[in-house]
Design a protein around this motif. Structure first.
Motif, PDB file in Angstrom:
ATOM      1  N   LYS A  47     -23.046 -56.520 -14.642  1.00  0.00           N
ATOM      2  CA  LYS A  47     -21.408 -56.887 -14.540  1.00  0.00           C
ATOM      3  C   LYS A  47     -20.742 -55.515 -14.690  1.00  0.00           C
ATOM      4  N   SER A  48     -19.678 -55.191 -14.254  1.00  0.00           N
ATOM      5  CA  SER A  48     -18.850 -54.223 -14.137  1.00  0.00           C
ATOM      6  C   SER A  48     -18.581 -53.680 -15.650  1.00  0.00           C
ATOM      7  N   VAL A  52     -13.167 -51.834 -15.914  1.00  0.00           N
ATOM      8  CA  VAL A  52     -13.058 -52.300 -14.667  1.00  0.00           C
ATOM      9  C   VAL A  52     -12.606 -53.887 -14.410  1.00  0.00           C
ATOM     10  N   GLN A  53     -13.355 -54.494 -15.290  1.00  0.00           N
ATOM     11  CA  GLN A  53     -12.936 -56.163 -15.182  1.00  0.00           C
ATOM     12  C   GLN A  53     -11.667 -56.148 -15.720  1.00  0.00           C
ATOM     13  N   SER A  55      -9.038 -54.377 -15.261  1.00  0.00           N
ATOM     14  CA  SER A  55      -8.109 -53.893 -14.462  1.00  0.00           C
ATOM     15  C   SER A  55      -8.223 -54.967 -13.279  1.00  0.00           C
ATOM     16  N   ALA A  56      -9.216 -55.450 -12.910  1.00  0.00           N
ATOM     17  CA  ALA A  56      -9.336 -56.549 -11.712  1.00  0.00           C
ATOM     18  C   ALA A  56      -8.671 -57.730 -12.162  1.00  0.00           C
ATOM     19  N   SER A 266     -17.859 -56.145  -3.495  1.00  0.00           N
ATOM     20  CA  SER A 266     -17.129 -55.203  -4.517  1.00  0.00           C
ATOM     21  C   SER A 266     -15.943 -55.777  -5.428  1.00  0.00           C
ATOM     22  N   ARG A 267     -15.298 -56.562  -4.795  1.00  0.00           N
ATOM     23  CA  ARG A 267     -14.262 -57.411  -5.693  1.00  0.00           C
ATOM     24  C   ARG A 267     -14.949 -58.637  -6.675  1.00  0.00           C
ATOM     25  N   GLU A 270     -16.380 -56.741  -9.530  1.00  0.00           N
ATOM     26  CA  GLU A 270     -15.095 -56.341 -10.305  1.00  0.00           C
ATOM     27  C   GLU A 270     -14.785 -57.392 -11.315  1.00  0.00           C
TER      28      GLU A 270
END
Length: 814
Positions: A47-48, A52-53, A55-56, A266-267, A270
């Protein structure tokens, strides 16, 4: 202060019944349970980062509710905070002020945070989020920033009842997603995140990967032109059902889809999701047999062509026991990793989807399964095989217990996960001793072909996953939605999504009241009563029939009704004629189930009850006139009622023909055609029921005139004839992907029905038998012409849907 407070006692009961996570290992096979726990820990490492998570998740909030971007604080926390499981935790923000957040949502991944956000917006703010094409989001009920409702002092922690919430069918990519660009995909991934989906299928661009792989095996672009299907038929080319139909694919297509897939993955990553990527199933181009003459490559049998046309029939399968299988499978996964990185350990493979092995010998089947898995594990030592369990239902006569065990036990325990694809209707876990110890996902199939039909089994959805999870020696590890097409019946999908977070059965009476409130933004009693009716009728299909919409408007019966014109059946049917009468002050009368000698549509509920529900919906028009969700539901319900009426009118026309009553035939056929026109006018008044949207999205992807023609032909063909024809024999799959879309009704279904009734009338006038072959030739020629045409259809609605619905109700039932 807010209308939502009226429902607070109901919501308090629901909140008190929020799920408590039950341990997987307490009821599962110990081997598979331990393996699944190891897999989950491994996936967590992919996992990111937390930042990053977070922010997503904030970006999802920004797109959904930009006015409240500063009202929430999001934090990713370890599973230790949640007792070692995945969860979200909603609390009041400490030291809240006008400039600070009001609510804190913590989660073990970004997708848990967004699930918590959705849960809070639903059950504290009375909001609702559905697909745009089913009415979109109802967020007007959410209080302004600074006035958000508080939760209790301890907060609310909700743990997943099972590790995974799976999403998609291998054909959804063709029936729903095929023409999407990144803008539409971004909306879908946001919807997935809010629904708590953490195990989505990611099937885009595999042809681009295969192009690069096959080049290294001396397979040219020209060779692949005969292998890949056209855009709208890629799903079936991937499964080895067909080849070349609708193709070839251009290099632009390969390049566009690869870029898009990288954005999608990518999404998903994230947001803390685990994408499921494709793997090698053995389906190969014909040219491979020429390049490797000693390889064990066989040609499969026919799949739904009209006459076995080799241009698209009978694909080639590389035997998994052949050493070349391992080489190709490894090369494919390695190429994916090169393009996307190490993003998952879970891979889908459906070698035997509607294609049975050459023998039922369990030893042979076991060797096939073992080879399929070796191809995965040679590239990814931690690989897990995710397999659709559709074959155990669709080909149950072949897949008896010895054959099932041989396949399921051909890989190490915990290295295969089965999707119990049709568990909402025919759960295989019950008849297979929990898939003989293999971990599985309880799935709802629900939709076929992306048809538009109000349908569901809410009681099964509200209880089935819970019953499966708490059953003795359960190996259930997830819930899933495996519909063939999306953007229909939003109530079904909202309930199913919640089952990933619920440990107890849902009390549907109360749940539907809150659903109605959230969907429309206020409590309106007639609508609440209507939903009670819909629950026990449309959404209570218990006949065990897979609901593929076969209403006569969209799947017109192709048969000769004159064969029994002089039989007793026709005389018996005289008691069933459509009559004008005044019972309950309505013009049209629905009859009992028709004789088996007549075509059968699917009807599982009392039609009068649903007409009453429509009347109640219309009574709420003044209260809900500005609601897009209400408008969608009103249009859809009106369409449903009129479509079922058209089924009856069609049968009355056929009976009149069999009775040689030309006047009655003319009357009933005209009524049927008028119904088609009226439904088209109704659908034209809502943006969500337009053919133009589908066609323009296809054309938008084209970069040159050749692609423009090809993509439009693909789009038109999929929703009409689907597959190949001869001059006088229509496709075996015609109308499989039928749609209730304005434009399609008026320009395709209406002329077809008119041709048919003209042939019936001519037969009576000339006192001759109905000429079935002539009728087939005419409508097939008409269809071919329409599929190849390029006339423009609207993408914006026109007309007042509320007024049209009211007028049609008065016209047919008032």
């Amino acid at each position: 202060m807010y209308v939502f407070k009226l429902l607070f006692p109901i919501l308090l009961i629901i909140i008190l019944l929020l799920p408590q996570y039950s341990s997987l290992s307490s009821s599962s096979s110990s081997y598979s349970s331990e393996a699944i726990e190891v897999l989950i820990r491994k996936l967590d490492t992919q996992k990111s980062s937390s930042s990053v998570q977070e922010s997503a998740a904030k970006s999802v909030l920004q797109r959904l509710l930009p006015s409240h971007f500063s009202s929430f604080q999001f934090n990713v926390v370890s599973k230790d905070v949640c007792g070692g499981r995945s969860c979200f935790w909603i609390t009041n923000y400490k030291n809240s002020s006008k400039s600070s957040p009001e609510i804190t949502i913590k989660g073990t991944a970004a997708v848990e945070i967004t699930s918590g956000l959705h849960w809070y917006l639903k059950y504290w703010c009375g909001a609702h989020v559905s697909w745009d094409k089913t009415g979109g989001a109802q967020i007007a009920s959410i209080p302004k920033p600074g006035s958000l409702p508080l939760v209790n002092d301890e907060g609310v922690m909700v743990q997943r009842s099972v590790p995974w919430n799976y999403y998609q069918n291998v054909v959804t990519s063709s029936y729903s997603y095929i023409w999407w660009d990144w803008e539409r995909w971004e909306k879908e991934i946001d919807w997935m995140a809010l629904q708590g989906i953490n195990l989505p299928l990611a099937f885009n661009a595999q042809e681009a990967i295969w192009q690069k792989v096959f080049m290294n095996f001396n397979i040219s672009k020209k060779d692949l032109d005969d292998f890949f299907g056209g855009p709208a038929f890629l799903a079936w080319a991937r499964m080895g059902n067909l080849h070349a139909w609708g193709g070839p694919l251009s290099q632009n297509w390969f390049d566009q889809q690869l870029v898009l897939q990288k954005q999608i993955l990518s999404r998903m990553i994230e947001l803390g999701m685990t994408p499921v990527l494709p793997s090698f199933s053995g389906n190969v181009p014909a040219a491979l047999k020429e390049r490797f003459p000693s390889a064990n490559i066989t040609r499969l049998g026919d799949w739904n062509t009209v006459n076995g046309d080799p241009r698209w029939c009978c694909t080639f399968l590389l035997d998994p026991s052949d050493p070349l299988f391992i080489k190709l499978g490894k090369a494919f996964l390695e190429q994916q990793m090169k393009e996307y990185g190490d993003v998952t350990d879970i891979y889908n493979c459906d070698t035997f989807n509607e294609n049975s092995p050459p023998t039922n010998d369990p030893t042979y089947i076991s060797s096939l399964g073992s080879a399929v898995y070796r191809a995965m594990s040679s590239a990814d030592k931690d690989a897990v095989w995710l397999m659709q369990g559709w074959l155990f239902y669709s080909d149950s006569s072949f897949w008896q217990p010895p054959q099932m065990k041989a396949l399921l036990h051909s890989v190490p325990f915990g290295k295969m996960i089965v999707l119990d694809l049709f568990a909402d209707v025919t759960p295989i876990w019950k008849s297979s001793s929990q898939f003989y110890g293999t971990p599985y996902v309880w799935c709802m199939l629900h939709n076929f072909g992306g048809n538009i039909e109000m349908y569901g089994i809410l009681d099964a959805v509200a209880s089935g996953p819970v019953d499966a999870r708490v059953s003795e020696k359960s190996t259930m590890v997830g819930v899933g939605m495996c519909m063939e097409g999306i953007e229909q019946n939003p109530v079904v999908y909202e309930l199913m999504s919640e089952m990933a977070f619920r440990s107890d059965r849902v009390q549907l009476g109360e749940w539907l009241k809150t659903y109605s409130f959230r969907r429309y933004g206020k409590a309106v009693n007639p609508v609440n009563v209507a939903w009670e009716i819909l629950h026990r009728t449309i959404y209570n299909c218990t006949d065990g029939i897979a609901d593929h919409n076969i209403d006569f408007i969209v799947k017109f019966p192709d048969w000769d009704p004159s064969w029994n014109m002089n039989s007793d059946i026709s005389k018996q049917n005289q008691t069933r004629k459509l009559i004008v009468q005044h019972t309950r002050n309505r013009r049209f009368f629905f009859h009992e189930t028709s004789s088996q000698a007549l075509p059968q549509s699917h009807l599982w509920y009392p039609t009068w009850d649903v007409i009453d529900a429509l009347s109640l919906f219309l009574d709420a028009k003044n209260d809900l006139n500005g609601s897009l969700t209400y408008r969608y539901d009103l249009v859809d319900l009106t369409r449903q009622v009129l479509s079922k009426l058209a089924n009856q009118v069609y049968l009355d026309a056929v009976i009149a023909f069999q009775d040689k009553d030309a006047k009655a035939l003319s009357s009933h056929s005209q009524t049927f055609l008028q119904l088609v026109e009226d439904i088209d006018n109704l659908l034209a008044a809502d943006d969500n029921f337009l053919l133009g949207t589908w066609l323009e999205s296809a054309k938008k992807l084209a970069l040159n005139s050749n692609e423009l023609r090809q993509y439009e032909w693909n789009a038109r063909t999929q929703v009409t004839m689907w597959y190949d024809t001869t001059d006088s024999v229509q496709s075996k799959l015609h109308d499989y992907a039928n749609k209730f879309w304005s434009g399609l009704l008026r320009d395709y279904y209406l002329p077809r029905a008119s041709m048919y009734f003209n042939y019936l009338s001519k037969s009576l006038r000339e006192n001759k038998q109905f000429k079935l072959e002539e009728w087939n030739r005419e409508w097939i020629a008409f269809s071919n012409k329409w599929q190849a045409s390029n006339n423009i259809y609207p993408v914006k609605a026109h007309g007042d849907a509320f007024a049209i619905s009211s007028e049609l109700f008065k016209k047919y039932f008032g």
